[in-house]
Design a protein around this motif. Structure first.
Motif, PDB file in Angstrom:
ATOM      1  N   TYR A  34      37.921  39.923  40.333  1.00  0.00           N
ATOM      2  CA  TYR A  34      39.201  38.736  41.424  1.00  0.00           C
ATOM      3  C   TYR A  34      37.660  37.355  41.125  1.00  0.00           C
ATOM      4  O   TYR A  34      36.649  38.340  41.487  1.00  0.00           O
ATOM      5  CB  TYR A  34      40.005  38.024  41.897  1.00  0.00           C
ATOM      6  CG  TYR A  34      41.289  38.544  41.143  1.00  0.00           C
ATOM      7  CD1 TYR A  34      41.940  37.997  40.095  1.00  0.00           C
ATOM      8  CD2 TYR A  34      41.330  40.181  41.850  1.00  0.00           C
ATOM      9  CE1 TYR A  34      42.906  39.371  40.117  1.00  0.00           C
ATOM     10  CE2 TYR A  34      41.917  40.749  40.997  1.00  0.00           C
ATOM     11  CZ  TYR A  34      43.418  40.468  40.727  1.00  0.00           C
ATOM     12  OH  TYR A  34      44.685  40.645  40.403  1.00  0.00           O
ATOM     13  N   ARG A  35      37.096  36.653  40.610  1.00  0.00           N
ATOM     14  CA  ARG A  35      36.558  35.844  41.140  1.00  0.00           C
ATOM     15  C   ARG A  35      36.911  34.326  41.534  1.00  0.00           C
ATOM     16  O   ARG A  35      38.678  33.935  41.083  1.00  0.00           O
ATOM     17  CB  ARG A  35      36.044  35.309  39.283  1.00  0.00           C
ATOM     18  CG  ARG A  35      34.680  33.648  39.405  1.00  0.00           C
ATOM     19  CD  ARG A  35      33.666  33.612  39.147  1.00  0.00           C
ATOM     20  NE  ARG A  35      32.606  34.687  38.414  1.00  0.00           N
ATOM     21  CZ  ARG A  35      31.504  35.098  37.841  1.00  0.00           C
ATOM     22  NH1 ARG A  35      31.644  33.574  37.351  1.00  0.00           N
ATOM     23  NH2 ARG A  35      30.884  35.435  38.104  1.00  0.00           N
ATOM     24  N   VAL A  36      36.671  34.077  42.449  1.00  0.00           N
ATOM     25  CA  VAL A  36      37.104  32.934  43.415  1.00  0.00           C
ATOM     26  C   VAL A  36      36.130  31.690  43.109  1.00  0.00           C
ATOM     27  O   VAL A  36      35.127  31.803  44.001  1.00  0.00           O
ATOM     28  CB  VAL A  36      37.687  33.607  44.892  1.00  0.00           C
ATOM     29  CG1 VAL A  36      38.736  32.094  45.134  1.00  0.00           C
ATOM     30  CG2 VAL A  36      38.958  33.978  44.454  1.00  0.00           C
ATOM     31  N   VAL A  37      36.154  30.043  42.742  1.00  0.00           N
ATOM     32  CA  VAL A  37      35.181  29.408  42.825  1.00  0.00           C
ATOM     33  C   VAL A  37      35.972  28.192  44.180  1.00  0.00           C
ATOM     34  O   VAL A  37      36.517  28.320  43.700  1.00  0.00           O
ATOM     35  CB  VAL A  37      35.197  28.939  41.479  1.00  0.00           C
ATOM     36  CG1 VAL A  37      34.337  27.502  41.331  1.00  0.00           C
ATOM     37  CG2 VAL A  37      34.150  30.319  40.559  1.00  0.00           C
ATOM     38  N   VAL A  38      35.141  28.107  44.635  1.00  0.00           N
ATOM     39  CA  VAL A  38      35.360  26.768  46.325  1.00  0.00           C
ATOM     40  C   VAL A  38      34.762  25.827  45.755  1.00  0.00           C
ATOM     41  O   VAL A  38      32.937  26.620  45.663  1.00  0.00           O
ATOM     42  CB  VAL A  38      35.044  27.404  47.934  1.00  0.00           C
ATOM     43  CG1 VAL A  38      35.492  26.550  48.438  1.00  0.00           C
ATOM     44  CG2 VAL A  38      35.782  29.217  47.437  1.00  0.00           C
ATOM     45  N   SER A  87      38.555  21.735  46.217  1.00  0.00           N
ATOM     46  CA  SER A  87      39.538  22.905  44.658  1.00  0.00           C
ATOM     47  C   SER A  87      38.547  24.327  44.808  1.00  0.00           C
ATOM     48  O   SER A  87      37.702  24.844  45.409  1.00  0.00           O
ATOM     49  CB  SER A  87      39.319  22.324  43.634  1.00  0.00           C
ATOM     50  OG  SER A  87      37.368  23.074  42.669  1.00  0.00           O
ATOM     51  N   ILE A  88      39.615  25.117  44.808  1.00  0.00           N
ATOM     52  CA  ILE A  88      40.005  26.348  44.348  1.00  0.00           C
ATOM     53  C   ILE A  88      40.853  26.983  43.372  1.00  0.00           C
ATOM     54  O   ILE A  88      41.558  26.605  42.855  1.00  0.00           O
ATOM     55  CB  ILE A  88      40.911  27.411  45.905  1.00  0.00           C
ATOM     56  CG1 ILE A  88      40.419  26.539  47.151  1.00  0.00           C
ATOM     57  CG2 ILE A  88      41.137  28.738  46.299  1.00  0.00           C
ATOM     58  CD1 ILE A  88      41.350  27.330  48.153  1.00  0.00           C
ATOM     59  N   THR A  89      39.607  27.977  42.443  1.00  0.00           N
ATOM     60  CA  THR A  89      40.023  28.609  41.657  1.00  0.00           C
ATOM     61  C   THR A  89      39.808  30.336  41.849  1.00  0.00           C
ATOM     62  O   THR A  89      38.797  30.749  41.883  1.00  0.00           O
ATOM     63  CB  THR A  89      38.597  27.954  39.984  1.00  0.00           C
ATOM     64  OG1 THR A  89      38.681  26.619  40.238  1.00  0.00           O
ATOM     65  CG2 THR A  89      39.343  28.288  38.772  1.00  0.00           C
ATOM     66  N   ILE A  90      40.979  30.737  40.673  1.00  0.00           N
ATOM     67  CA  ILE A  90      41.025  31.926  40.585  1.00  0.00           C
ATOM     68  C   ILE A  90      41.169  31.947  39.136  1.00  0.00           C
ATOM     69  O   ILE A  90      41.794  32.092  38.751  1.00  0.00           O
ATOM     70  CB  ILE A  90      42.224  32.644  41.508  1.00  0.00           C
ATOM     71  CG1 ILE A  90      42.376  32.218  43.077  1.00  0.00           C
ATOM     72  CG2 ILE A  90      42.395  33.905  40.984  1.00  0.00           C
ATOM     73  CD1 ILE A  90      43.613  32.629  43.742  1.00  0.00           C
ATOM     74  N   ILE A  91      40.763  33.425  38.854  1.00  0.00           N
ATOM     75  CA  ILE A  91      40.203  33.919  37.965  1.00  0.00           C
ATOM     76  C   ILE A  91      40.083  35.183  37.428  1.00  0.00           C
ATOM     77  O   ILE A  91      39.670  35.530  38.025  1.00  0.00           O
ATOM     78  CB  ILE A  91      38.608  33.521  37.176  1.00  0.00           C
ATOM     79  CG1 ILE A  91      37.972  31.924  37.455  1.00  0.00           C
ATOM     80  CG2 ILE A  91      38.240  33.895  35.542  1.00  0.00           C
ATOM     81  CD1 ILE A  91      36.792  31.809  36.523  1.00  0.00           C
ATOM     82  N   ASP A  92      41.092  35.584  36.236  1.00  0.00           N
ATOM     83  CA  ASP A  92      41.507  36.811  36.266  1.00  0.00           C
ATOM     84  C   ASP A  92      40.720  37.031  35.570  1.00  0.00           C
ATOM     85  O   ASP A  92      39.344  36.574  34.793  1.00  0.00           O
ATOM     86  CB  ASP A  92      42.674  36.776  35.617  1.00  0.00           C
ATOM     87  CG  ASP A  92      43.534  38.571  35.575  1.00  0.00           C
ATOM     88  OD1 ASP A  92      43.475  38.754  36.486  1.00  0.00           O
ATOM     89  OD2 ASP A  92      44.546  38.258  34.895  1.00  0.00           O
ATOM     90  N   HIS A  93      40.025  38.917  35.109  1.00  0.00           N
ATOM     91  CA  HIS A  93      39.524  39.814  34.112  1.00  0.00           C
ATOM     92  C   HIS A  93      40.406  40.378  33.336  1.00  0.00           C
ATOM     93  O   HIS A  93      41.627  41.215  33.135  1.00  0.00           O
ATOM     94  CB  HIS A  93      38.872  40.680  35.312  1.00  0.00           C
ATOM     95  CG  HIS A  93      37.668  40.564  34.735  1.00  0.00           C
ATOM     96  ND1 HIS A  93      37.435  42.141  33.694  1.00  0.00           N
ATOM     97  CD2 HIS A  93      36.586  40.738  34.608  1.00  0.00           C
ATOM     98  CE1 HIS A  93      36.156  42.540  33.377  1.00  0.00           C
ATOM     99  NE2 HIS A  93      35.468  41.440  34.177  1.00  0.00           N
ATOM    100  N   PRO A  94      39.587  40.151  31.916  1.00  0.00           N
ATOM    101  CA  PRO A  94      40.088  41.751  31.109  1.00  0.00           C
ATOM    102  C   PRO A  94      40.870  42.675  30.629  1.00  0.00           C
ATOM    103  O   PRO A  94      41.220  43.170  30.276  1.00  0.00           O
ATOM    104  CB  PRO A  94      39.705  40.826  29.912  1.00  0.00           C
ATOM    105  CG  PRO A  94      38.709  39.376  29.878  1.00  0.00           C
ATOM    106  CD  PRO A  94      38.232  39.676  31.737  1.00  0.00           C
ATOM    107  N   LYS A  95      40.125  43.403  32.336  1.00  0.00           N
ATOM    108  CA  LYS A  95      40.307  44.565  32.104  1.00  0.00           C
ATOM    109  C   LYS A  95      41.217  44.419  33.463  1.00  0.00           C
ATOM    110  O   LYS A  95      41.427  45.535  32.939  1.00  0.00           O
ATOM    111  CB  LYS A  95      38.987  44.989  32.656  1.00  0.00           C
ATOM    112  CG  LYS A  95      38.082  45.711  31.641  1.00  0.00           C
ATOM    113  CD  LYS A  95      36.278  45.844  31.642  1.00  0.00           C
ATOM    114  CE  LYS A  95      35.464  46.173  31.078  1.00  0.00           C
ATOM    115  NZ  LYS A  95      34.539  46.915  31.068  1.00  0.00           N
ATOM    116  N   ASN A  96      41.641  43.435  34.131  1.00  0.00           N
ATOM    117  CA  ASN A  96      43.098  44.137  34.858  1.00  0.00           C
ATOM    118  C   ASN A  96      43.888  44.293  34.285  1.00  0.00           C
ATOM    119  O   ASN A  96      44.543  44.066  33.461  1.00  0.00           O
ATOM    120  CB  ASN A  96      43.064  42.554  35.704  1.00  0.00           C
ATOM    121  CG  ASN A  96      41.741  42.549  36.831  1.00  0.00           C
ATOM    122  OD1 ASN A  96      40.552  43.746  37.211  1.00  0.00           O
ATOM    123  ND2 ASN A  96      41.179  41.103  37.001  1.00  0.00           N
TER     124      ASN A  96
END
Length: 347
Positions: A321-325, A266-275
């Motif tokens: 951004y955070r990306v989790v592999v 899996s690849i997960t992209i996470i957004d950030h509240p300050k963006n």
């Protein structure tokens, strides 16, 4: 005699002991001749920061899981059998945009005819500000310039990559500050942007349809239908959307999961509240483009929303951004929620 033998035996083991110690944790290896900095963990390549001019922007390429599975497409840099050969500007993981003061940074590649290149922009690596390896975490801070075809600077970029290992997750945090150099820098509301990853063929959605896409310059790209053997990808958003229904919707995160070599990946992209534009719209295509675009709201909302971000000279904006592999096991939704919550604390 035995003591002498033992002494020489231990002496012979010293290189192996030293090598084991050297391989432990994160190491950042600068290969200036190749214009890349390799990110190694326990002696294995997880990714490289690659900044050759031919890429038209700095990228992370390839991206591997802790289990050694490559989750990014190989073409056009290192083609693999059965891959699609569309969109040559989709390289590894990158951040840029389709319309900045009238210039297209997103679609730029060596495939653009020279006569058309004044309409495109490039991001040019400048320097390494920080290179800090560690046992479970490493940091790489770099600078770059967003320039037009003639080298005139529109934006200065400062990006901090933080690479982490937690359990079976390889985590990439990207924090990018963009500062205007031009009197005004305008990001028009368009479709193609912003943080993008082009994924391996096995993580695409199965599809029997050929497709044609057009960019803001009127250039058409055909994406042909090819064999679906081994193709297992499916998107899941924080809002419960699945598959192709994720495209053009908002969400705090999206996870793309499937199997490569019969292993869950899996690849997960996470957004950030300050963006800006949070929660982002997702430009997540079944053919392998996995992107978060917070600035292109008009096309995704079918005209009900618009966002035209503008910076005056010396003004800055920051995107996080955070990306989790992950490979070898599923990344549970509950764990994604925890990773998103911890990431929200990043400044």
């Amino acid at each position: 005699m035995k003591k002498i033998f033992l002494f020489f035996f231990l002496l012979m083991q010293l290189p192996l002991i030293a090598q084991k110690k050297t391989d432990d944790g994160f190491h950042l290896v600068d290969q200036m001749d190749k214009k890349q900095i390799d990110v190694l963990y326990n002696g294995k390549l997880l990714t490289s920061y690659y900044y050759a001019d031919s890429a038209m922007k700095p990228i992370l390429y390839p991206i591997n899981s802790l289990g050694g599975i490559t989750v990014t497409r190989g073409w056009p840099m290192a083609p693999r059998p059965g891959e699609r050969v569309d969109h040559p500007h989709h390289l590894g993981m990158w951040l840029n945009y389709e319309y900045v003061n009238g210039l297209d940074f997103w679609n730029n590649s060596t495939a653009i005819p020279f006569k058309d290149r004044p309409h495109y922009g490039s991001i040019v690596h400048q320097s390494v500000m920080q290179s800090s390896p560690g046992k479970d975490k490493a940091k790489l801070e770099v600078t770059a310039n967003w320039v037009d075809h003639y080298g005139k600077i529109l934006l200065k970029e400062k990006t901090l990559y933080t690479f982490q290992v937690e359990d079976n997750n390889f985590i990439i945090d990207r924090v990018t500050q963009l500062t205007a150099v031009a009197p005004t820098v305008q990001f028009n509301d368009v479709k193609d942007g912003f943080l993008g990853i082009r994924v391996a063929r096995q993580l695409e959605h199965p599809s029997d349809e050929a497709q044609i896409f057009v960019d803001n310059q009127g250039n058409y790209t055909s994406v042909p239908a090819i064999s679906n053997e081994g193709v297992t990808g499916e998107y899941l958003s924080s809002e419960g959307k699945k598959g192709n229904d994720v495209w053009g919707t908002r969400g705090t995160w999206v996870s793309l999961h499937g199997k490569i070599n019969r292993q869950p990946v899996s690849i997960t992209i996470i957004d950030h509240p300050k963006n800006a534009g949070y929660p982002t719209y997702w430009h997540a295509r079944g053919y392998g483009l996995f992107a978060a675009n917070p600035l292109g709201q008009e096309v995704f909302s079918k005209g009900t929303e618009k966002l035209y971000l503008a910076l005056k000279k010396d003004e800055s904006t920051t995107f996080r951004y955070r990306v989790v592999v992950r490979s070898g096991s599923e990344l549970p939704v509950e764990e994604i929620g925890k990773l998103a919550k911890s990431f929200a604390k990043v400044k």
